[in-house]
Every structure is written in structure tokens, then in C-alpha cells.
Design a protein around this motif. Structure first.
Motif, PDB file in Angstrom:
ATOM      1  N   GLY A 373       3.515 -24.894 -23.784  1.00 38.98           N
ATOM      2  CA  GLY A 373       4.513 -25.582 -22.967  1.00 38.98           C
ATOM      3  C   GLY A 373       4.232 -27.066 -22.857  1.00 38.98           C
ATOM      4  O   GLY A 373       5.143 -27.901 -22.938  1.00 38.98           O
ATOM      5  N   ASN A 374       2.952 -27.427 -22.682  1.00 41.87           N
ATOM      6  CA  ASN A 374       2.579 -28.840 -22.590  1.00 41.87           C
ATOM      7  C   ASN A 374       2.835 -29.577 -23.897  1.00 41.87           C
ATOM      8  O   ASN A 374       3.399 -30.681 -23.903  1.00 41.87           O
ATOM      9  CB  ASN A 374       1.102 -28.969 -22.218  1.00 41.87           C
ATOM     10  CG  ASN A 374       0.784 -28.418 -20.847  1.00 41.87           C
ATOM     11  OD1 ASN A 374       0.301 -27.288 -20.732  1.00 41.87           O
ATOM     12  ND2 ASN A 374       1.050 -29.181 -19.814  1.00 41.87           N
ATOM     13  N   GLY A 375       2.426 -28.974 -25.006  1.00 41.00           N
ATOM     14  CA  GLY A 375       2.638 -29.617 -26.301  1.00 41.00           C
ATOM     15  C   GLY A 375       4.107 -29.755 -26.642  1.00 41.00           C
ATOM     16  O   GLY A 375       4.540 -30.765 -27.204  1.00 41.00           O
ATOM     17  N   ALA A 376       4.888 -28.721 -26.305  1.00 40.40           N
ATOM     18  CA  ALA A 376       6.326 -28.758 -26.580  1.00 40.40           C
ATOM     19  C   ALA A 376       7.008 -29.860 -25.774  1.00 40.40           C
ATOM     20  O   ALA A 376       7.912 -30.546 -26.261  1.00 40.40           O
ATOM     21  CB  ALA A 376       6.949 -27.403 -26.269  1.00 40.40           C
ATOM     22  N   LEU A 377       6.586 -30.025 -24.524  1.00 38.34           N
ATOM     23  CA  LEU A 377       7.130 -31.101 -23.693  1.00 38.34           C
ATOM     24  C   LEU A 377       6.935 -32.449 -24.369  1.00 38.34           C
ATOM     25  O   LEU A 377       7.863 -33.263 -24.460  1.00 38.34           O
ATOM     26  CB  LEU A 377       6.437 -31.092 -22.327  1.00 38.34           C
ATOM     27  CG  LEU A 377       6.707 -32.304 -21.430  1.00 38.34           C
ATOM     28  CD1 LEU A 377       8.133 -32.279 -20.897  1.00 38.34           C
ATOM     29  CD2 LEU A 377       5.706 -32.373 -20.285  1.00 38.34           C
ATOM     30  N   LEU A 378       5.735 -32.696 -24.879  1.00 36.13           N
ATOM     31  CA  LEU A 378       5.442 -33.983 -25.522  1.00 36.13           C
ATOM     32  C   LEU A 378       6.206 -34.146 -26.830  1.00 36.13           C
ATOM     33  O   LEU A 378       6.608 -35.261 -27.187  1.00 36.13           O
ATOM     34  CB  LEU A 378       3.941 -34.110 -25.751  1.00 36.13           C
ATOM     35  CG  LEU A 378       3.095 -34.131 -24.466  1.00 36.13           C
ATOM     36  CD1 LEU A 378       1.617 -34.103 -24.801  1.00 36.13           C
ATOM     37  CD2 LEU A 378       3.434 -35.344 -23.607  1.00 36.13           C
ATOM     38  N   LEU A 379       6.428 -33.048 -27.531  1.00 33.88           N
ATOM     39  CA  LEU A 379       7.233 -33.112 -28.753  1.00 33.88           C
ATOM     40  C   LEU A 379       8.668 -33.493 -28.414  1.00 33.88           C
ATOM     41  O   LEU A 379       9.276 -34.341 -29.073  1.00 33.88           O
ATOM     42  CB  LEU A 379       7.189 -31.760 -29.469  1.00 33.88           C
ATOM     43  CG  LEU A 379       7.808 -31.704 -30.864  1.00 33.88           C
ATOM     44  CD1 LEU A 379       7.048 -32.603 -31.838  1.00 33.88           C
ATOM     45  CD2 LEU A 379       7.840 -30.274 -31.386  1.00 33.88           C
TER      46      LEU A 379
END
Length: 416
Positions: A373-379
Motif C-alpha cells: 500500500g505504501n509503495g503503491a501510494l508513492l507510485l
């Protein structure tokens, strides 16, 4: 005589290295400043952005693809899931942090032999990347692992992002075999239909939305387009390096089956007319065909209808942390920035970010954090700020209503 195997750094050296490392991390990587915005949600979004960078750096950027709970606790028997690798780490090259991604890319190179054996064992050419594995790349026993397919193109997608960030011919050469073997499997996996003249993804398979019976699943919307998209990336790599190994890939990519549509909505897959009634749970992966990736085949009106329908009828409690970023990216491509912000910050149990910044999946007691979820947010934020190929608008994911004042640096636009 005793050999000195390694030199343990002193406490002073360790502290100094940490200070220098974090200084470089924060000063050289991407940054987003929302403090001038008037929308009351801006402070929370900025908090999530800043802390997601930190938790990703300490949990997801090691020498192997990470667990979904990183180094904090074991999830799924301590194994990492290669279909989540993209959501964990694909943002890194776009945030000027390619070197952090390269740490784990080496795991793919080290285990190409096992991936090729996996493909051969299943009767295919190339390299078949598994789903749930440990350091040894051996597929774990699972009713899902052997049939899941959407992890396969990830490595091509991410290698292209890394190349885009530095344009190094040496990088192309070093990773060419990964691209070649992965694309060989993908092209061989697609089945030619002599009646339609198209290549299909046929049963048994499990799509990103794992709710479907693998025995009847055929031509899932997202996977069809993802196959086409990444095979064309492989073709570009071949051209850059002057390789001849591209004809089969191009033939398959340019002749993938049509995306399944019913009632002006994209279906989960060809044999799922009840997508929005009986399968409106888990990942609404259809929208990823025009969000995570770009597709000239996608009808934007149909995709807008699809996204609207998902928002109207989906069981949001069954979604996962990365679904919201995926939908926000689709909204951004559809020129709906208000919708992108609303989705990205939607209040729902699995879109919760606790004080530490971790994406907490409230309905799962075994998942106190969920790093995809954190990585997807930054993407998603990279697309919403720096834009994407073909987009002539600045900050395409933020409303132009005077409520959002967005400054950013060291973020490059999506090459897709």
C-alpha cells in the motif's frame, strides 16, 4: 591461522554512516510539499507520502523482494510474493532512487536458472517467475501460486522504469537476459486462436482478482493488456541492443485478444458477465489496464464507466491497500483529478495509515502493516505530480480548483 572474514564497523562508524545515508536519502530523492494547500486533506496526504518513503526504505529495499510486512513480522509463512514486488518497489526509479531498486533486482538474476527450470517443467520456453517464494526462488505449495500469472510481466515493467531513469546501455546489457527469458515465456504462454486470429490467456489461470475459478477464467482484462504492454517493452529492449530476438514477441503483442466488454463496462474476464454483481470484491483489476499501464486499445468512455461502476458497487472492505492507488492512477489518466484524490484518501478499513505511516489493514489482525500500500501510494503520486508520457498538463492528479498547491522535486514523469 585464523582468517579475518569481515571487518565489523565501530559504533562511531555505524552512526556516521547512518547520518550520511539518511541525509543523502532525504536530500537526493523525490519530495512533495503540500503545506500551502487549502484542502483539509492535504496535511494527511503529505504525512502519508513522507512516512511511506521512510517505511519503504527500511522495510522494502533489501537484497531480496520484501514480504508484505517487511522485516517487522512474518506474513504468509515468511515468504515474499512476487506479484507484490511492483507495488513495493516500482516507484523507486521515478523518485530518483534506482540504486535502492537495484539491490533486489540481483535476486532475479541469481535465480533465473530456477525460473527457467520452472517454465520447462510446465512445458514452456523462457523463465516462469513464481508467486510465493523465499530466498531460494522455489515455488511454495499453494492453490494459487502455480496458476497466478500477473507477476510474470513485473520484472520487465520495472526494468524499463530503471532504464528510463538513467538511459544506460550497460544497464540494458546487464539485464537483457532477464527481459529475454521472461518475454519468451510470456509469448509461449499465450495461446493462438485460429478462429479469431488472436492470442489468448486461457484457463487454467488465476488473475490478479483471485476470486475467480481458474478452470473457467479466460482473457482477464488487465492481464491481456499487461501482456501486450510488456512484450512491446521487450521489443524495444531488443531494438536498443540490436538483437534479432523480437519477432515472436511483436506478433503476440500486436494480436492479443480483444478486451472483454459488456454493457459498456470492462469485465473481469471473458467468462464473467456477473463481474459487478457476484464478483464485486477483492481487486477491481480491470481498471489497471488504463492506470498502471497505458493502452491505446482501451476505450476511455468504457473505462470511465468501469471506474464509476466500481466506486458505486464494489465491496471496499475487501479491497487491499494498493487498490486505491491503482484506481487513483486510472482516474488521473481519465483526467479526473478530483476523483483521484477522493479515491486515494477514501476512508475505508484497508486504506488506513497509522501514526508510523504504515498502511494498516484493519480487518486483518495478522497484518499490522502492509507495505504494498505504501509503495503503491508513492507510485500513484509520481504520476499525479510529474505526469506521464503524452500528458501535457502539470500536476494531472490534483484538482485545479485553487485548493491544492503542490510543489515537488526529483520526481520524473511516468514513461508510460
Amino acid at each position: 591461522s585464523k582468517e579475518k572474514l569481515f571487518q565489523i564497523p565501530s559504533v562511531k562508524q555505524t552512526i556516521g554512516s547512518s547520518i550520511r545515508g539518511w541525509k543523502d536519502f532525504w536530500e537526493c530523492g523525490g519530495a512533495v510539499d503540500l503545506h500551502k494547500s487549502k484542502d483539509i486533506r492535504a496535511a494527511e496526504l503529505e504525512r502519508r507520502i513522507v512516512l511511506s518513503q521512510y517505511v519503504s526504505a527500511i522495510q522494502s529495499c533489501g537484497s531480496m523482494p520484501p514480504q508484505e510486512t517487511g522485516l517487522t513480522c512474518n506474513s504468509w509463512h515468511g515468504k515474499f510474493h512476487l506479484e507484490m514486488y511492483l507495488w513495493h518497489c516500482a516507484y523507486l526509479p521515478l523518485w530518483n532512487r534506482t540504486s535502492l531498486l537495484e539491490r533486489s533486482l540481483g535476486w532475479y538474476k541469481e535465480h533465473l536458472k530456477e525460473a527457467k527450470a520452472n517454465a520447462s517443467r510446465n512445458g514452456f520456453k523462457g523463465a516462469k517467475w513464481p508467486k510465493q517464494v523465499a530466498y531460494d526462488a522455489i515455488d511454495s505449495p499453494s492453490p494459487i501460486s502455480t496458476l497466478l500469472i500477473w507477476q510474470q510481466p513485473h520484472i520487465i515493467y520495472m526494468l524499463e522504469l530503471a532504464y528510463y531513469s538513467n538511459k544506460s546501455v550497460q544497464f540494458l546489457r546487464e539485464h537483457w537476459e532477464l527481459v529475454k527469458e521472461t518475454a519468451d515465456y510470456m509469448a509461449d504462454y499465450a495461446v493462438y486462436n485460429p478462429v479469431t486470429g488472436k492470442y489468448e490467456l486461457v484457463s487454467p489461470l488465476i488473475p490478479a482478482q483471485e476470486e475467480h475459478d481458474p478452470r473457467t477464467t479466460c482473457n482477464p482484462t488487465f492481464e491481456l493488456e499487461y501482456w501486450k504492454f510488456t512484450l512491446l517493452i521487450a521489443v524495444r529492449w531488443a531494438k536498443r541492443l540490436g538483437k534479432n530476438k523480437k519477432r515472436d514477441w511483436l506478433k503476440v503483442a500486436n494480436n492479443m485478444a480483444k478486451l472483454p466488454i459488456q454493457d459498456n463496462l470492462y469485465l473481469a474476464h471473458q467468462n464473467c458477465p456477473d463481474t459487478y454483481r457476484d464478483y464485486n470484491r477483492d481487486h477491481p483489476s480491470m481498471v489497471g489496464a488504463f492506470g498502471l499501464i497505458y493502452s491505446s486499445r482501451v476505450d476511455t468512455d468504457v473505462m470511465q464507466n468501469t471506474l464509476d461502476k466500481v466506486i458505486e458497487c464494489w465491496d471496499f472492505d475487501t479491497m487491499w491497500g494498493w487498490d486505491f492507488a491503482m484506481m487513483a492512477m486510472t482516474a488521473t489518466r481519465l483526467n479526473k483529478p478530483e476523483m483521484a484524490i477522493d479515491i486515494l484518501l477514501k476512508e475505508t478499513p484497508k486504506n488506513c495509515y497509522v501514526t508510523s505511516g504504515n498502511n494498516y489493514q484493519k480487518l486483518r489482525t495478522d497484518l499490522p502493516l502492509y507495505l504494498p500500500g505504501n509503495g503503491a501510494l508513492l507510485l500513484a503520486i509520481s504520476m499525479m505530480t510529474a505526469g506521464y508520457r503524452g500528458c501535457n498538463e502539470n500536476l494531472p492528479g490534483f484538482p485545479k480548483n485553487g485548493m491544492w498547491i503542490v510543489e515537488y522535486e526529483n520526481i520524473i514523469n511516468f514513461p508510460y
